[in-house]
Design a protein around this motif. Structure first.
Motif, PDB file in Angstrom:
ATOM      1  N   ARG A   1      -1.302 -14.034  -6.526  1.00 16.75           N
ATOM      2  CA  ARG A   1      -0.551 -13.378  -5.298  1.00 16.75           C
ATOM      3  C   ARG A   1       0.005 -14.914  -4.089  1.00 16.75           C
ATOM      4  O   ARG A   1       1.325 -15.126  -3.858  1.00 16.75           O
ATOM      5  CB  ARG A   1      -1.742 -13.241  -4.337  1.00 16.75           C
TER       6      ARG A   1
ATOM      7  N   ARG B   1       2.705 -16.185  -6.126  1.00 11.42           N
ATOM      8  CA  ARG B   1       4.156 -15.260  -5.980  1.00 11.42           C
ATOM      9  C   ARG B   1       5.387 -15.414  -4.713  1.00 11.42           C
ATOM     10  O   ARG B   1       6.374 -15.447  -4.501  1.00 11.42           O
ATOM     11  CB  ARG B   1       3.334 -14.496  -5.911  1.00 11.42           C
TER      12      ARG B   1
ATOM     13  N   GLU C   1       6.790  -9.405 -12.350  1.00 14.18           N
ATOM     14  CA  GLU C   1       6.959  -8.276 -11.096  1.00 14.18           C
ATOM     15  C   GLU C   1       8.345  -8.681 -10.258  1.00 14.18           C
ATOM     16  O   GLU C   1       9.861  -7.826 -10.017  1.00 14.18           O
ATOM     17  CB  GLU C   1       6.200  -7.292 -10.571  1.00 14.18           C
TER      18      GLU C   1
ATOM     19  N   ALA D   1       7.669   0.557 -14.863  1.00 17.41           N
ATOM     20  CA  ALA D   1       7.161   1.345 -13.469  1.00 17.41           C
ATOM     21  C   ALA D   1       6.079   2.386 -14.357  1.00 17.41           C
ATOM     22  O   ALA D   1       4.820   2.344 -13.378  1.00 17.41           O
ATOM     23  CB  ALA D   1       7.835   1.927 -13.133  1.00 17.41           C
TER      24      ALA D   1
ATOM     25  N   GLU E   1      -2.743   1.367 -11.767  1.00 19.25           N
ATOM     26  CA  GLU E   1      -3.189   2.165 -10.601  1.00 19.25           C
ATOM     27  C   GLU E   1      -4.377   3.547 -10.599  1.00 19.25           C
ATOM     28  O   GLU E   1      -5.451   2.890 -10.145  1.00 19.25           O
ATOM     29  CB  GLU E   1      -1.607   2.449  -9.505  1.00 19.25           C
TER      30      GLU E   1
ATOM     31  N   SER F   1      -8.414   2.920 -10.616  1.00 21.10           N
ATOM     32  CA  SER F   1      -8.692   3.963  -9.333  1.00 21.10           C
ATOM     33  C   SER F   1     -10.236   4.706  -9.732  1.00 21.10           C
ATOM     34  O   SER F   1     -10.786   4.799  -9.235  1.00 21.10           O
ATOM     35  CB  SER F   1      -7.713   4.566  -8.704  1.00 21.10           C
TER      36      SER F   1
ATOM     37  N   ILE G   1       1.682  -7.275   0.558  1.00 18.78           N
ATOM     38  CA  ILE G   1       0.854  -8.267  -0.024  1.00 18.78           C
ATOM     39  C   ILE G   1      -0.088  -8.225  -0.234  1.00 18.78           C
ATOM     40  O   ILE G   1      -0.780  -9.084  -1.206  1.00 18.78           O
ATOM     41  CB  ILE G   1       1.308  -9.949   0.699  1.00 18.78           C
TER      42      ILE G   1
ATOM     43  N   GLY H   1      -1.886  -5.459  -0.612  1.00 21.50           N
ATOM     44  CA  GLY H   1      -2.166  -5.016  -1.587  1.00 21.50           C
ATOM     45  C   GLY H   1      -1.598  -5.276  -3.297  1.00 21.50           C
ATOM     46  O   GLY H   1      -1.952  -4.554  -4.052  1.00 21.50           O
ATOM     47  N   GLN H   2      -0.238  -6.273  -3.203  1.00 19.86           N
ATOM     48  CA  GLN H   2       0.096  -6.834  -4.477  1.00 19.86           C
ATOM     49  C   GLN H   2       1.347  -6.077  -4.790  1.00 19.86           C
ATOM     50  O   GLN H   2       1.059  -5.279  -6.157  1.00 19.86           O
ATOM     51  CB  GLN H   2      -1.278  -7.611  -5.490  1.00 19.86           C
ATOM     52  N   GLY H   3       2.031  -4.886  -4.151  1.00 18.03           N
ATOM     53  CA  GLY H   3       2.601  -4.233  -4.571  1.00 18.03           C
ATOM     54  C   GLY H   3       3.052  -3.392  -3.803  1.00 18.03           C
ATOM     55  O   GLY H   3       2.530  -3.212  -2.966  1.00 18.03           O
ATOM     56  N   TYR H   4       4.683  -2.046  -4.088  1.00 23.46           N
ATOM     57  CA  TYR H   4       4.665  -1.709  -2.967  1.00 23.46           C
ATOM     58  C   TYR H   4       3.420   0.084  -3.173  1.00 23.46           C
ATOM     59  O   TYR H   4       3.834   0.754  -2.368  1.00 23.46           O
ATOM     60  CB  TYR H   4       6.197  -1.060  -3.496  1.00 23.46           C
ATOM     61  N   GLY H   5       2.167  -0.133  -4.045  1.00 26.15           N
ATOM     62  CA  GLY H   5       1.888   1.184  -4.449  1.00 26.15           C
ATOM     63  C   GLY H   5       1.049   1.129  -3.122  1.00 26.15           C
ATOM     64  O   GLY H   5       0.161   2.390  -2.917  1.00 26.15           O
TER      65      GLY H   5
ATOM     66  N   GLY I   1      -2.426   0.503  -2.887  1.00 23.53           N
ATOM     67  CA  GLY I   1      -3.834   0.459  -3.229  1.00 23.53           C
ATOM     68  C   GLY I   1      -3.628   1.706  -4.397  1.00 23.53           C
ATOM     69  O   GLY I   1      -2.351   1.770  -4.835  1.00 23.53           O
ATOM     70  N   THR I   2      -4.926   1.337  -5.016  1.00 24.56           N
ATOM     71  CA  THR I   2      -4.741   2.056  -6.744  1.00 24.56           C
ATOM     72  C   THR I   2      -4.704   3.943  -6.265  1.00 24.56           C
ATOM     73  O   THR I   2      -3.674   4.435  -7.110  1.00 24.56           O
ATOM     74  CB  THR I   2      -5.699   1.554  -7.233  1.00 24.56           C
TER      75      THR I   2
ATOM     76  N   LEU J   1       7.111   3.405   0.110  1.00 28.43           N
ATOM     77  CA  LEU J   1       7.563   4.396  -0.845  1.00 28.43           C
ATOM     78  C   LEU J   1       8.740   3.937  -0.772  1.00 28.43           C
ATOM     79  O   LEU J   1       8.743   4.018  -2.490  1.00 28.43           O
ATOM     80  CB  LEU J   1       7.040   5.783   0.033  1.00 28.43           C
TER      81      LEU J   1
ATOM     82  N   GLU K   1       8.980   1.187  -3.714  1.00 27.54           N
ATOM     83  CA  GLU K   1       8.760   1.879  -5.090  1.00 27.54           C
ATOM     84  C   GLU K   1       9.576   2.801  -5.701  1.00 27.54           C
ATOM     85  O   GLU K   1       9.869   2.950  -6.399  1.00 27.54           O
ATOM     86  CB  GLU K   1       7.314   2.853  -4.989  1.00 27.54           C
ATOM     87  N   GLU K   2      10.443   3.827  -4.783  1.00 25.78           N
ATOM     88  CA  GLU K   2      11.296   4.547  -5.590  1.00 25.78           C
ATOM     89  C   GLU K   2      12.435   3.855  -6.051  1.00 25.78           C
ATOM     90  O   GLU K   2      12.995   3.657  -6.908  1.00 25.78           O
ATOM     91  CB  GLU K   2      11.908   5.866  -4.352  1.00 25.78           C
TER      92      GLU K   2
ATOM     93  N   MET L   1      12.873  -0.048  -6.365  1.00 25.48           N
ATOM     94  CA  MET L   1      13.122  -0.302  -6.724  1.00 25.48           C
ATOM     95  C   MET L   1      12.225  -0.376  -8.217  1.00 25.48           C
ATOM     96  O   MET L   1      12.250  -0.790  -9.514  1.00 25.48           O
ATOM     97  CB  MET L   1      12.671  -1.576  -6.049  1.00 25.48           C
ATOM     98  N   GLY L   2      11.134  -0.187  -8.362  1.00 22.50           N
ATOM     99  CA  GLY L   2      10.278   0.286  -8.884  1.00 22.50           C
ATOM    100  C   GLY L   2      10.336   1.643 -10.033  1.00 22.50           C
ATOM    101  O   GLY L   2      10.907   1.331 -11.215  1.00 22.50           O
TER     102      GLY L   2
END
Lengths: 428, 331
Positions: free
Chosen positions: A6, A9, A72, A390, A398, A402, B269, B271-275, B277-278, B288, B291-292, B294-295
């Motif tokens: 992290r 990054r 990523e 993706a 994810e 989870s 940062i 959660g290491q990404g746009y998500g 959390g899981t 969001l 995420e939509e 770019m991801g």
């Protein structure tokens, strides 16, 4: 190729955006009749430092390498700059997970046949060569490395658990993934104070990729996640690992994950060849000699690997194509192998003495060249499809995580995976 | 202010005549007419010229992107595939039924309240303390703004490590004290709290300084009079300080609202990404959107989310402004 933690990054992102500004300001090249300056954009560790120096000395063309810490970040930058039509280097690395996405804008790249790359066909593994082509038959990219697949494990923990620790015996121990889970159960019943694996998410990834078939999307880019045998199999094995509580429930590449490698909190992890460098970097001197490399259960497999492409945006396509051919030619493949153990995508180089006889002192002098090259020769490529990267993120990183971390049960996690995959596939 | 108004300068004979006011009697001479025309133009146009760079830049970098984003949001538009077809308001219709959007909105508002309410109260108390004569007052006043000037990414990385589940310092402390560690990322409320702490750490000093500036404008003798009347410190705070800085409080609420609706860097940062959390337990609306776009490469829908964020900010700002008006007139 490898990813970084992290922290790295963001630092890398900051550095690279700085580099970007400079490059834009300088107009990206000499232009006054002198030798052009090229920019090559990569991520993680491609091991090109020495090779680029050689290229500069041979041709008089200066090359600057811009490296992104994490895949990523680079994927995002590549996509953005492609759609914006500016900002990319003269040569760019395209990773397998995003290759088909990028091919949607095939006109954004030069056809490397125009620059004589067609003569290199025999040099590459067939599938690697094929995958570098767009549906219309243009040669978009030349293969750099492939991931290969193995399992890295801690010999000291295996000994403590009363398991064999010799790499041959360990490989015998887990011929199949079911064996692997059983070894895990035995390990967890011993009194070793460590988890058997870091997480299920990348093991499931490895299992899916071994099938040599489709994963989430079929050849027509239709979503087949619910019918896919490879995905079902991966979730079954991962599910058993979760039920038997074999993992440390860590998210890969997180700070906790890095710290866990350092402190030895788990005993095995899936290990494509580029992962060796990651372990060495994260475990440091204390881990030296404790890790070893065994065969992966099942029939080999692939994780990772890239192509070099020349974007239409470049002012020097000729020289850029020359650089891409040099880096993916015999000399380039071997140089990257020697620098970073990036496994070449050329049968010739894979069988060369330099690769076959290569041992890695950090991993108990494991014959890593032989281990990886063996699997790589008869590797079946997996079809990915547009949006694969993706979907893989949302399914494995994810949804599966989870479930592993106890936030959802299997059904809920699966539902989440399917929903997210549908959502992504719908847009592509 | 009023005296600077050129045309309205009173002509008392002594003051230098304002421009244009001392014009000579009508002269048929062309040159003089032209010069007067110029000075008229100068008078009328130059203010606009002076402010024009801002509006030109705003037009290019502010207005155009906003409008173009709206245009994209009306299309099925892939990042690499480009414009595919016109779909009208479909993206917005989808958004209304999109669970992920509502989840993200709930997260954004939840983190907002968790962060802003304690932050502004703490900032008020801190400002009140710094407004008194304490030792090293200058030092503390400067010190309080330091977190604000640090890099937001560096800060988020450090806090991310502090809040690690297995190897984080905070959980280490909790476990040493005999309490169980907290799964900061997976527990929804815990993840909101962690992010709120990051926001507060960074913005507390900023709001404190704004309050401090407002408090400096309160006449000192009000406090002195109150003290003579026997009002305690606490009573002075609630009955003098707070009512006097109320407009400033509303200002900080508006600024915070705008900032929080765009909350992005800290949770990304963390959660290491746009998500987020899981299970998207701390995915904000801005995350969001990324995420939509770019991801999932769904630029059209990403743009629609961007526009909804914009509209939400407008609505929140309006509500705030109206309530400020109410509070003012109530006074």
């Amino acid at each position: 190729m490898s990813k970084h933690t992290r922290g790295m990054r963001s630092v890398a992102a900051a550095v690279s955006s700085g580099a970007l500004l400079t490059a834009v300001a300088c107009g990206n090249g000499g232009g006054d009749g002198g030798d052009p300056e090229l920019v090559i954009e990569t991520f993680g560790t491609f091991g090109y430092e020495k090779l680029l120096q050689e290229f500069e000395e041979d041709t008089g063309i200066t090359v600057e390498e811009r490296t992104y810490g994490e895949l990523e970040d680079w994927n995002e930058q590549l996509t953005q700059n492609l759609s914006a039509g500016s900002g990319l280097g003269d040569v760019v690395a395209v990773e397998e997970g995003i290759l088909l996405d990028v091919m949607q804008s095939q006109d954004s790249f030069h056809d490397l046949y125009d620059y004589g790359a067609g003569s290199m066909e025999d040099h590459f593994l067939d599938w690697k060569w094929e995958m570098g082509h767009t549906p219309s038959g243009r040669l978009l990219g030349l293969g750099t490395d492939i991931g290969g697949m193995a399992v890295c494990y801690r010999t000291d923990y295996f000994e403590q658990a009363g398991l064999p620790s010799d790499r041959e015996e360990v490989s015998e121990l887990w011929q199949t993934w079911d064996d692997f889970v059983e070894v895990g159960v035995e390990f967890s019943e011993s009194d070793v104070d460590a988890a058997f694996a870091d997480t299920t998410t990348e093991y499931s990834n490895a299992i899916m990729r071994q099938s040599g078939d489709v994963m989430f999307l079929d050849q027509e880019n239709e979503l087949v996640i619910e019918e896919s045998d490879s995905v079902e199999r991966a979730w079954d094995i991962a599910g058993r690992m979760i039920e038997e509580d074999l993992t440390a429930e860590l998210e890969m590449w997180s700070d906790d994950w890095t710290a866990a490698i350092q402190s030895g909190a788990f005993a095995t992890m899936p290990c494509p060849s580029w992962m060796l460098g990651q372990i060495e970097e994260n475990a440091g001197e204390e881990g030296e000699g404790k890790w070893d490399v065994a065969r992966v259960p099942g029939d080999g497999g692939n994780w990772g690997g890239s192509w070099l492409a020349v974007p239409e945006q470049t002012d020097h396509p000729e020289e850029a194509a020359q650089l891409a051919q040099f880096l993916t030619g015999p000399e380039g493949h071997l140089g990257a192998w020697e620098a970073r153990n990036n496994l070449p995508s050329s049968p010739e180089t894979l069988q060369s003495d330099e690769v076959q006889n290569h041992t890695n002192p950090y991993f108990n002098d494991a014959p890593v060249g032989e281990i990886y090259a063996q699997g790589a020769m008869d590797l079946e490529p997996t079809h990915f499809g547009i949006g694969h990267f993706a979907i893989q993120q949302s399914t494995n990183t994810e949804a599966l995580l989870s479930w592993e971390q106890g936030q959802a049960d299997r059904e809920e996690a699966w539902e989440q995976a399917v929903q997210d995959a549908e959502r992504i596939a719908e847009n592509n | 202010m009023r005296v600077r108004n050129r045309g309205a300068a009173p002509d008392d004979g002594n003051a230098p005549p304002a421009r244009g006011a001392s014009a000579p009697p009508p002269d048929p001479d062309r040159a003089a007419r032209r010069s007067r025309l110029w000075s008229q133009l100068d008078l009328k146009l130059s203010p606009y010229l002076f402010v024009s760079p801002y509006f030109l830049l705003f037009g290019v970098f502010g207005l155009f992107p906003v409008l173009f984003t709206f245009w994209i949001s009306l299309h099925d538009w892939g990042l690499l595939a480009g414009k595919q077809e016109f779909v009208g308001l479909d993206n917005y219709a989808f958004l209304l039924g999109d669970e992920k959007f509502w989840n993200a909105l709930a997260n954004t508002l939840g983190i907002f309240f968790l962060a802003i309410v304690p932050q502004l109260m703490l900032a008020l108390l801190l400002a009140d303390t710094l407004n008194r004569s304490i030792r090293l007052r200058g030092f503390f006043r400067v010190g309080i703004i330091i977190p604000y000037v640090t890099s937001i990414a560096a800060m988020a990385i450090i806090f991310g490590q502090l809040f690690g589940r297995e190897f984080g310092l905070i959980n280490y402390g909790l476990e040493t004290l005999g309490m169980g560690g907290i799964d900061w990322q997976n527990n929804r409320l815990a993840s909101w709290t962690a992010i709120a702490v990051m926001i507060d750490w960074r913005w507390l000093g900023f709001n404190t300084l704004i309050y401090l500036a407002a408090m400096q404008a309160i006449p000192r003798d009000m406090f002195e009079a109150a003290a003579i009347d026997g009002a305690s410190r606490l009573r002075q705070f609630f009955q003098i300080t707070v009512p006097m800085v109320r407009p400033t409080i509303m200002f900080t609420v508006i600024i915070s609202t705008i900032g929080q609706m765009q909350l992005f860097t800290e949770p990304v940062i963390f959660g290491q990404g746009y998500g987020g959390g899981t299970q998207g337990q701390f995915q904000t609306v801005a995350m969001l959107m990324f995420e939509e776009a770019m991801g999932a490469q769904n630029f059209g829908y990403g743009s629609a989310i961007a526009w909804v964020i914009f509209l939400l900010i407008v609505v929140f700002a309006l509500v705030n402004v109206l309530s400020v008006g109410r509070i003012r007139s109530a006074n």
